[in-house]
Write a protein that holds these residues in place. Structure first.
Motif, mmCIF file in Angstrom:
data_model
loop_
_atom_site.group_PDB
_atom_site.id
_atom_site.type_symbol
_atom_site.label_atom_id
_atom_site.label_comp_id
_atom_site.label_asym_id
_atom_site.label_seq_id
_atom_site.Cartn_x
_atom_site.Cartn_y
_atom_site.Cartn_z
ATOM 1 N N ILE A 215 0.875 -1.173 0.000
ATOM 2 C CA ILE A 215 0.000 0.000 0.000
ATOM 3 C C ILE A 215 0.910 1.221 0.000
ATOM 4 O O ILE A 215 1.909 1.260 0.725
ATOM 5 N N LEU A 216 0.592 2.204 -0.814
ATOM 6 C CA LEU A 216 1.337 3.459 -0.816
ATOM 7 C C LEU A 216 0.376 4.610 -0.585
ATOM 8 O O LEU A 216 -0.746 4.614 -1.104
ATOM 9 N N GLU A 217 0.828 5.574 0.189
ATOM 10 C CA GLU A 217 0.039 6.774 0.423
ATOM 11 C C GLU A 217 0.975 7.976 0.387
ATOM 12 O O GLU A 217 2.097 7.923 0.889
ATOM 13 N N PHE A 218 0.517 9.057 -0.215
ATOM 14 C CA PHE A 218 1.312 10.282 -0.275
ATOM 15 C C PHE A 218 0.360 11.459 -0.441
ATOM 16 O O PHE A 218 -0.774 11.313 -0.914
ATOM 17 N N HIS A 219 0.816 12.626 -0.033
ATOM 18 C CA HIS A 219 0.025 13.837 -0.183
ATOM 19 C C HIS A 219 0.128 14.357 -1.619
ATOM 20 O O HIS A 219 1.178 14.255 -2.254
ATOM 21 N N ALA A 220 -0.960 14.916 -2.100
ATOM 22 C CA ALA A 220 -1.017 15.466 -3.452
ATOM 23 C C ALA A 220 -1.301 16.964 -3.394
ATOM 24 O O ALA A 220 -2.078 17.431 -2.555
ATOM 25 N N VAL A 221 -0.683 17.705 -4.302
ATOM 26 C CA VAL A 221 -0.910 19.146 -4.372
ATOM 27 C C VAL A 221 -0.670 19.580 -5.819
ATOM 28 O O VAL A 221 0.116 18.963 -6.544
ATOM 29 N N PHE A 222 -1.369 20.599 -6.234
ATOM 30 C CA PHE A 222 -1.152 21.098 -7.598
ATOM 31 C C PHE A 222 0.238 21.714 -7.738
ATOM 32 O O PHE A 222 0.888 21.580 -8.762
ATOM 33 N N ASN A 223 0.678 22.388 -6.693
ATOM 34 C CA ASN A 223 1.993 23.020 -6.711
ATOM 35 C C ASN A 223 2.504 23.124 -5.283
ATOM 36 O O ASN A 223 1.771 23.549 -4.387
ATOM 37 N N ARG A 224 3.756 22.750 -5.052
ATOM 38 C CA ARG A 224 4.295 22.777 -3.690
ATOM 39 C C ARG A 224 4.442 24.185 -3.123
ATOM 40 O O ARG A 224 4.701 24.338 -1.925
ATOM 41 N N GLN A 225 4.254 25.197 -3.959
ATOM 42 C CA GLN A 225 4.305 26.575 -3.465
ATOM 43 C C GLN A 225 2.954 27.033 -2.904
ATOM 44 O O GLN A 225 2.833 28.153 -2.395
ATOM 45 N N MET A 226 1.962 26.166 -2.969
ATOM 46 C CA MET A 226 0.620 26.555 -2.528
ATOM 47 C C MET A 226 0.551 26.672 -1.014
ATOM 48 O O MET A 226 1.414 26.211 -0.272
ATOM 49 N N PHE A 227 -0.518 27.293 -0.544
ATOM 50 C CA PHE A 227 -0.792 27.532 0.864
ATOM 51 C C PHE A 227 -1.176 26.225 1.536
ATOM 52 O O PHE A 227 -1.816 25.375 0.948
ATOM 53 N N GLY A 228 -0.776 26.032 2.770
ATOM 54 C CA GLY A 228 -1.215 24.859 3.518
ATOM 55 C C GLY A 228 -0.078 24.170 4.236
ATOM 56 O O GLY A 228 1.096 24.282 3.843
ATOM 57 N N PRO A 229 -0.387 23.411 5.286
ATOM 58 C CA PRO A 229 0.647 22.780 6.108
ATOM 59 C C PRO A 229 1.343 21.595 5.451
ATOM 60 O O PRO A 229 2.423 21.204 5.868
ATOM 61 N N ASP A 230 0.725 21.000 4.433
ATOM 62 C CA ASP A 230 1.282 19.785 3.826
ATOM 63 C C ASP A 230 1.865 20.019 2.440
ATOM 64 O O ASP A 230 2.399 19.085 1.840
ATOM 65 N N ALA A 231 1.762 21.240 1.920
ATOM 66 C CA ALA A 231 2.165 21.490 0.531
ATOM 67 C C ALA A 231 3.616 21.114 0.267
ATOM 68 O O ALA A 231 3.933 20.467 -0.738
ATOM 69 N N SER A 232 4.517 21.482 1.160
ATOM 70 C CA SER A 232 5.947 21.250 0.922
ATOM 71 C C SER A 232 6.322 19.777 0.983
ATOM 72 O O SER A 232 7.385 19.383 0.501
ATOM 73 N N SER A 233 5.463 18.948 1.551
ATOM 74 C CA SER A 233 5.754 17.514 1.665
ATOM 75 C C SER A 233 4.888 16.686 0.724
ATOM 76 O O SER A 233 4.739 15.478 0.911
ATOM 77 N N SER A 234 4.331 17.311 -0.298
ATOM 78 C CA SER A 234 3.410 16.644 -1.227
ATOM 79 C C SER A 234 4.045 16.424 -2.589
ATOM 80 O O SER A 234 5.045 17.060 -2.951
ATOM 81 N N LEU A 235 3.450 15.543 -3.357
ATOM 82 C CA LEU A 235 3.830 15.328 -4.748
ATOM 83 C C LEU A 235 2.891 16.105 -5.654
ATOM 84 O O LEU A 235 1.690 16.195 -5.382
ATOM 85 N N GLU A 236 3.419 16.638 -6.736
ATOM 86 C CA GLU A 236 2.594 17.330 -7.717
ATOM 87 C C GLU A 236 2.022 16.322 -8.714
ATOM 88 O O GLU A 236 2.481 15.181 -8.797
ATOM 89 N N ILE A 237 1.023 16.751 -9.476
ATOM 90 C CA ILE A 237 0.255 15.824 -10.322
ATOM 91 C C ILE A 237 1.136 15.078 -11.327
ATOM 92 O O ILE A 237 1.026 13.849 -11.469
ATOM 93 N N ASP A 238 2.025 15.778 -12.020
ATOM 94 C CA ASP A 238 2.888 15.102 -12.992
ATOM 95 C C ASP A 238 3.820 14.102 -12.317
ATOM 96 O O ASP A 238 4.124 13.040 -12.882
ATOM 97 N N GLU A 239 4.278 14.426 -11.116
ATOM 98 C CA GLU A 239 5.123 13.497 -10.368
ATOM 99 C C GLU A 239 4.346 12.244 -9.990
ATOM 100 O O GLU A 239 4.890 11.127 -10.011
ATOM 101 N N ILE A 240 3.088 12.426 -9.641
ATOM 102 C CA ILE A 240 2.250 11.279 -9.275
ATOM 103 C C ILE A 240 2.058 10.354 -10.472
ATOM 104 O O ILE A 240 2.097 9.122 -10.336
ATOM 105 N N LYS A 241 1.888 10.924 -11.653
ATOM 106 C CA LYS A 241 1.772 10.098 -12.860
ATOM 107 C C LYS A 241 3.020 9.239 -13.043
ATOM 108 O O LYS A 241 2.939 8.040 -13.334
ATOM 109 N N GLN A 242 4.186 9.847 -12.886
ATOM 110 C CA GLN A 242 5.446 9.107 -13.021
ATOM 111 C C GLN A 242 5.550 8.025 -11.953
ATOM 112 O O GLN A 242 5.974 6.899 -12.244
ATOM 113 N N LEU A 243 5.180 8.376 -10.737
ATOM 114 C CA LEU A 243 5.269 7.430 -9.631
ATOM 115 C C LEU A 243 4.369 6.227 -9.863
ATOM 116 O O LEU A 243 4.795 5.077 -9.707
ATOM 117 N N VAL A 244 3.136 6.469 -10.242
ATOM 118 C CA VAL A 244 2.179 5.378 -10.441
ATOM 119 C C VAL A 244 2.679 4.426 -11.524
ATOM 120 O O VAL A 244 2.624 3.200 -11.372
#
Length: 331
Positions: free
Chosen positions: A213-242
């Protein structure tokens, strides 16, 4: 392999943004999209401090949780959207009240955040639903996990455990990839990895080490507002990862029998070599290592692997440079 992309609070309390994340993530190939269900009055108080003081619009953490709330109808819309997009709707509850809300949605399984693993009140509430749980082990020692595992086993709960480091973003030396196998051996349950590194190689490595099982945070851009943005993967990165993870998972389902190389017979004949001489040599010459070369293909002379057997033997005839060496050429 079951892949969970966590939106958490990346929607910033906006229903529209939450829906846009579902659309984007469904196209990456993940299996599930996960939210967090916060009911401020039930889970928090004015005394709760910020983990990271990221917000200029929320005076206290309680206000932030309040802003993250959706109504039952809105949650139903998000779940329906997930189903229509072909991904499972998942959520982590942070209060018994949140469990009641999620039961109205007929949730398939529950994800337990790292901070709730020792919250036996909440675990008892979820256990009563008879639904599977996935536990993040981020802040728990083995001693604490032992107690939680015993508690859930006594209640006949089907549960899985994720290795997780509750650090945002997680530094390389803190990934704890070694714990994946330790969890498998200790608890005998399905084990996975919950990532906060914001790097795709972390989950790829976890897959190779046995995470199911894999779990990770997703965000449109790591520069976005929020406590988890800097530790998230962006959409294109998620495509590569999957894509990478599914390839590795497929490979793991087809183990190679290294004791049987019969399928390589034709290739071995092409790539392996036969012995030849590297200079003109007269009959009666005593062969030395310096006289020998190996040439493709195999089968046109003595196998190159048997070179020791020809050293010190006499030639029965003259050989010209680069000619293959045959058994009948030796006395």
């Amino acid at each position: 392999m079951f892949i969970i992309a966590e939106i958490a609070q990346a929607h910033e309390g906006s229903l529209g943004i939450a829906h846009s994340y579902i659309d984007a993530l469904a196209k990456t190939g993940v299996d599930a999209v996960k939210f967090q269900v916060h009911i401020a009055e039930a889970e928090s108080s004015v005394h709760e401090p910020f983990r990271v003081k990221f917000s200029t619009q929320d005076k206290i953490r309680f206000d932030y949780w309040k802003r993250m709330e959706f109504s039952l109808q809105q949650w139903q819309e998000l779940k329906t959207h997930c189903e229509e997009a072909g991904v499972e709707f998942m959520a982590s509850p942070f209060s018994n009240a949140a469990v009641d809300l999620l039961e109205e949605l007929d949730l398939k399984r529950y994800k337990i955040g790292s901070g709730e693993v020792n919250n036996f009140l909440l675990l008892q509430k979820i256990a009563a639903t008879k639904k599977p749980m996935i536990l993040s082990s981020g802040m728990s020692s083995f001693e604490e996990l032992d107690k939680t595992a015993d508690f859930l086993k006594d209640l006949n709960v089907d549960f899985s455990i994720l290795q997780c480091t509750t650090s945002y973003p997680t530094r390389t030396e803190n990934y704890g990839l070694n714990v994946i196998q330790q969890l498998k051996e200790r608890y005998g349950v399905t084990v996975g990895y919950s990532d906060h590194s914001a790097r795709i190689e972390t989950c790829i490595a976890a897959t190779a080490l046995g995470a199911e099982i894999l779990e990770f945070h997703a965000v449109f851009n790591r520069q976005m507002f929020g406590p988890d943005a800097s530790s998230s993967l962006e959409i294109d990165e998620i495509k590569q990862l999957v894509s990478a993870v599914k390839n590795i998972s497929l490979a793991q389902q087809h183990p190679v029998d290294k004791s049987d190389n019969s399928s390589f017979s034709d290739l071995k004949n092409i790539f392996e070599k036969s012995l030849a001489v590297n200079k003109d040599l007269p009959a009666g010459h005593i062969l030395s290592f310096e006289d020998l070369e190996s040439k493709k293909p195999k089968g046109f002379g003595i196998d190159a692997s048997n070179f020791r057997e020809v050293i010190g033997k006499n030639l029965s005839r003259n050989l010209v440079q680069w000619e293959f060496l045959q058994e009948e050429d030796l006395e």
